[in-house]
Write a protein that holds these residues in place. Structure first.
Motif, PDB file in Angstrom:
ATOM      1  N   VAL A 143       0.855  -1.196   0.000  1.00  0.00           N
ATOM      2  CA  VAL A 143       0.000   0.000   0.000  1.00  0.00           C
ATOM      3  C   VAL A 143       0.894   1.250   0.000  1.00  0.00           C
ATOM      4  O   VAL A 143       0.536   2.275  -0.571  1.00  0.00           O
ATOM      5  CB  VAL A 143      -0.955  -0.007   1.212  1.00  0.00           C
ATOM      6  CG1 VAL A 143      -1.878   1.204   1.190  1.00  0.00           C
ATOM      7  CG2 VAL A 143      -1.785  -1.291   1.233  1.00  0.00           C
ATOM      8  N   LEU A 174      -9.813  13.622   2.162  1.00  0.00           N
ATOM      9  CA  LEU A 174     -10.070  13.215   0.774  1.00  0.00           C
ATOM     10  C   LEU A 174     -11.067  12.071   0.732  1.00  0.00           C
ATOM     11  O   LEU A 174     -11.945  12.019  -0.125  1.00  0.00           O
ATOM     12  CB  LEU A 174      -8.745  12.786   0.136  1.00  0.00           C
ATOM     13  CG  LEU A 174      -8.751  12.571  -1.357  1.00  0.00           C
ATOM     14  CD1 LEU A 174      -8.916  13.896  -2.073  1.00  0.00           C
ATOM     15  CD2 LEU A 174      -7.470  11.895  -1.800  1.00  0.00           C
ATOM     16  N   LYS A 175     -10.930  11.127   1.662  1.00  0.00           N
ATOM     17  CA  LYS A 175     -11.854   9.992   1.760  1.00  0.00           C
ATOM     18  C   LYS A 175     -12.098   9.714   3.223  1.00  0.00           C
ATOM     19  O   LYS A 175     -11.159   9.717   4.024  1.00  0.00           O
ATOM     20  CB  LYS A 175     -11.252   8.739   1.109  1.00  0.00           C
ATOM     21  CG  LYS A 175     -11.458   8.671  -0.376  1.00  0.00           C
ATOM     22  CD  LYS A 175     -12.917   8.512  -0.731  1.00  0.00           C
ATOM     23  CE  LYS A 175     -13.228   9.197  -2.050  1.00  0.00           C
ATOM     24  NZ  LYS A 175     -14.683   9.433  -2.219  1.00  0.00           N
ATOM     25  N   HIS A 233     -14.124   6.839   5.345  1.00  0.00           N
ATOM     26  CA  HIS A 233     -14.932   5.659   5.603  1.00  0.00           C
ATOM     27  C   HIS A 233     -14.969   5.521   7.121  1.00  0.00           C
ATOM     28  O   HIS A 233     -14.110   6.057   7.814  1.00  0.00           O
ATOM     29  CB  HIS A 233     -14.290   4.412   4.985  1.00  0.00           C
ATOM     30  CG  HIS A 233     -14.109   4.506   3.506  1.00  0.00           C
ATOM     31  ND1 HIS A 233     -15.147   4.360   2.612  1.00  0.00           N
ATOM     32  CD2 HIS A 233     -13.005   4.755   2.746  1.00  0.00           C
ATOM     33  CE1 HIS A 233     -14.691   4.510   1.382  1.00  0.00           C
ATOM     34  NE2 HIS A 233     -13.394   4.748   1.422  1.00  0.00           N
ATOM     35  N   GLY A 245       0.173  17.947  -1.725  1.00  0.00           N
ATOM     36  CA  GLY A 245      -0.144  16.743  -2.484  1.00  0.00           C
ATOM     37  C   GLY A 245       0.184  15.451  -1.760  1.00  0.00           C
ATOM     38  O   GLY A 245      -0.251  14.380  -2.171  1.00  0.00           O
ATOM     39  N   ALA A 282      -0.324  12.583   0.731  1.00  0.00           N
ATOM     40  CA  ALA A 282      -1.547  12.086   1.350  1.00  0.00           C
ATOM     41  C   ALA A 282      -1.237  10.874   2.217  1.00  0.00           C
ATOM     42  O   ALA A 282      -0.401  10.040   1.869  1.00  0.00           O
ATOM     43  CB  ALA A 282      -2.559  11.722   0.274  1.00  0.00           C
ATOM     44  N   HIS A 323      -5.696   3.401   8.521  1.00  0.00           N
ATOM     45  CA  HIS A 323      -6.635   2.288   8.450  1.00  0.00           C
ATOM     46  C   HIS A 323      -6.863   1.786   9.870  1.00  0.00           C
ATOM     47  O   HIS A 323      -5.927   1.336  10.529  1.00  0.00           O
ATOM     48  CB  HIS A 323      -6.073   1.176   7.555  1.00  0.00           C
ATOM     49  CG  HIS A 323      -7.134   0.374   6.870  1.00  0.00           C
ATOM     50  ND1 HIS A 323      -7.882  -0.579   7.529  1.00  0.00           N
ATOM     51  CD2 HIS A 323      -7.597   0.414   5.605  1.00  0.00           C
ATOM     52  CE1 HIS A 323      -8.757  -1.099   6.677  1.00  0.00           C
ATOM     53  NE2 HIS A 323      -8.611  -0.517   5.499  1.00  0.00           N
ATOM     54  N   ASP A 342      -9.096  -5.556   7.902  1.00  0.00           N
ATOM     55  CA  ASP A 342     -10.343  -6.163   7.413  1.00  0.00           C
ATOM     56  C   ASP A 342     -11.572  -5.567   8.095  1.00  0.00           C
ATOM     57  O   ASP A 342     -12.640  -6.181   8.123  1.00  0.00           O
ATOM     58  CB  ASP A 342     -10.339  -7.691   7.633  1.00  0.00           C
ATOM     59  CG  ASP A 342      -9.476  -8.405   6.602  1.00  0.00           C
ATOM     60  OD1 ASP A 342      -9.247  -7.815   5.524  1.00  0.00           O
ATOM     61  OD2 ASP A 342      -9.031  -9.519   6.872  1.00  0.00           O
ATOM     62  N   VAL A 393     -13.347  -3.196   7.127  1.00  0.00           N
ATOM     63  CA  VAL A 393     -14.412  -2.832   6.173  1.00  0.00           C
ATOM     64  C   VAL A 393     -15.588  -3.803   6.344  1.00  0.00           C
ATOM     65  O   VAL A 393     -16.745  -3.446   6.150  1.00  0.00           O
ATOM     66  CB  VAL A 393     -13.885  -2.831   4.710  1.00  0.00           C
ATOM     67  CG1 VAL A 393     -13.454  -4.207   4.259  1.00  0.00           C
ATOM     68  CG2 VAL A 393     -14.939  -2.276   3.757  1.00  0.00           C
ATOM     69  N   LEU A 426       0.998   7.597   1.021  1.00  0.00           N
ATOM     70  CA  LEU A 426       0.527   7.100  -0.272  1.00  0.00           C
ATOM     71  C   LEU A 426       1.383   7.637  -1.420  1.00  0.00           C
ATOM     72  O   LEU A 426       1.653   8.835  -1.491  1.00  0.00           O
ATOM     73  CB  LEU A 426      -0.938   7.484  -0.481  1.00  0.00           C
ATOM     74  CG  LEU A 426      -1.905   6.867   0.532  1.00  0.00           C
ATOM     75  CD1 LEU A 426      -3.314   7.438   0.344  1.00  0.00           C
ATOM     76  CD2 LEU A 426      -1.935   5.346   0.420  1.00  0.00           C
ATOM     77  N   ASP A 427       1.771   6.744  -2.305  1.00  0.00           N
ATOM     78  CA  ASP A 427       2.576   7.084  -3.488  1.00  0.00           C
ATOM     79  C   ASP A 427       3.935   7.695  -3.125  1.00  0.00           C
ATOM     80  O   ASP A 427       4.540   8.394  -3.933  1.00  0.00           O
ATOM     81  CB  ASP A 427       1.826   8.043  -4.435  1.00  0.00           C
ATOM     82  CG  ASP A 427       0.585   7.402  -5.034  1.00  0.00           C
ATOM     83  OD1 ASP A 427       0.580   6.165  -5.206  1.00  0.00           O
ATOM     84  OD2 ASP A 427      -0.374   8.128  -5.347  1.00  0.00           O
TER      85      ASP A 427
END
Lengths: 153, 85
Positions: free
Chosen positions: A28, A52-53, A55, A66, A68, A72, A76, A78, A123-124
């Motif tokens: 990830v 940005l997101k 959940h 930029g 990000a 989590h 699991d 989710v 991320l990235d």
């Protein structure tokens, strides 16, 4: 340069301590993970930025430069479909590092048979751009975890 | 130009685990690969941030696009990843 804060209190275990090969293998992205203290609490924004997101079990905060960061809340989780999680902010909102984003209970997550370990992922991020500030051991929510310099893709 | 329109069957949608596998596979391809929701703006399939921001849920359709040598192969691999329930 972005300094990433601990979203939850607990013990820093590193990504290697995450019981999911996708996170522990760095697929990830690079970062670390926290085994949270077993008490209900609030998960915080690790950096200044835009939600940005959002959940119930995971969120991404994107900084103005930029960069990000994904938080989590458990593995699991989710599959818990939001049970035991309560968003405290809105997607699209701007938050300061350390602001509460989700209320959750690691004890409830563990009772549901899921690991409550929280990966915190850049991320990235390009390889070699993270500087670890706290590799292992106890951590307070809001304490500095790692620095993210250099670039991202 | 190779294009695939596929239904995302992963129960969690295109999120953390399937998303990571998806991005890793796309990143290995020698060509640019994009993913979009039908009618939406394509984003790079090689960016985990772009994929998480796209927020694809289980049962949604995505459109994969690539151009150049190996385009068909990488799109077949990506389609296979999202087809796993």
């Amino acid at each position: 340069m972005t300094t990433v804060l601990a979203p939850v209190a607990g013990h820093v275990v590193g990504l290697a301590g995450v019981p999911d090969p996708v996170f522990s293998g760095g697929l990830v992205g690079p970062g670390t993970a926290i085994d949270p203290a077993r008490r209900a609490g609030e998960a915080l924004a690790p950096i200044d930025g835009l939600i940005l997101k959002l959940h119930p079990h995971a969120y991404v905060i994107a900084g103005e430069d930029g960069r990000a960061v994904l938080v989590h809340l458990g593995i699991d989780t989710v599959l818990l479909k939001g049970e035991g999680f309560r968003p405290l902010a809105c997607e699209g909102a701007r938050v300061r590092a350390g602001a509460p984003v989700v209320a959750w209970d690691p004890v409830a997550v563990a009772s549901a048979g899921k690991s409550p370990i929280c990966p915190v992922v850049a991320l990235d991020a390009r390889p070699g751009t993270l500087t670890t500030l706290l590799a292992a051991g106890p951590v307070r929510a809001g304490e500095e975890l790692f620095r993210w310099g250099g670039g991202y893709d | 130009m190779a294009v695939r329109k596929v239904i995302v069957e992963s129960s969690a949608g295109l999120h953390a685990r399937p998303a990571a596998t998806f991005v890793q596979t796309a990143a290995k391809a020698p060509v640019d690969v994009t993913v979009a929701k039908p009618g939406g703006t394509p984003v790079s399939a090689k960016s985990i941030l772009s994929i998480l921001a796209l927020d694809v849920r289980s049962g949604e359709v995505i459109v994969l696009n690539a151009d150049g040598d190996g385009a068909d192969q990488v799109l077949d691999e990506l389609a296979a990843i999202v087809s796993v329930p």
